[in-house]
Design a protein around this motif. Structure first.
Motif: not given
Length: 135
Positions: A3, A27, A93, A95
């Motif tokens: 990230a 993140n 989170r 991605t």
């Protein structure tokens, strides 16, 4: 790719890469909002960070700013899937991944929240700084 390497995946990130020696890890940022626009098949994710850049834009110099907000816009969105969305998604989170055809896959996950999609293009749409109240 992690990230913290997102500027290598998202196009046109010069505002961030010029200001930061190492861009903020997505993140470790707060997801301020996610906007899904079905009219132009786009998703915009807005992030906030208190990690101030080492080389801020000249317009920020001498100001009492303590927060940076940046907007990542993804266009040509397909395969959009949202499964629940609650306030705690602000600590999600994130991605990002590149697929063989140069498309970007995006996943945003937090307890009770899941957003996933593919995009044909992505770019830094806006970056600004301001003085946020202490929490």
């Amino acid at each position: 790719m992690g990230a913290s390497d997102w500027t290598e995946i998202v196009g046109a990130t010069e505002g961030v890469t010029d200001a930061y020696t190492a861009p903020p890890d997505l993140n470790e940022c707060r997801l301020h909002y996610a906007q899904i626009d079905e009219r132009d098949a786009s998703v915009t994710l807005s992030f906030e960070t208190s990690a101030f850049p080492s080389n801020p834009p000249a317009a920020w110099t001498g100001k009492e700013y303590n927060t940076v907000e940046f907007y990542l816009k993804f266009t040509g969105v397909s395969k959009l899937r949202v499964t629940g969305w609650i306030f705690s998604a602000r600590d999600a989170r994130v991605t990002l991944r590149v697929h063989g055809d140069e498309r970007v896959g995006v996943t945003v996950e937090a307890p009770g929240s899941h957003l996933e999609f593919m995009a044909s293009t992505s770019f830094l749409a806006r970056m600004r700084s301001y003085l946020a109240a202490s929490e």
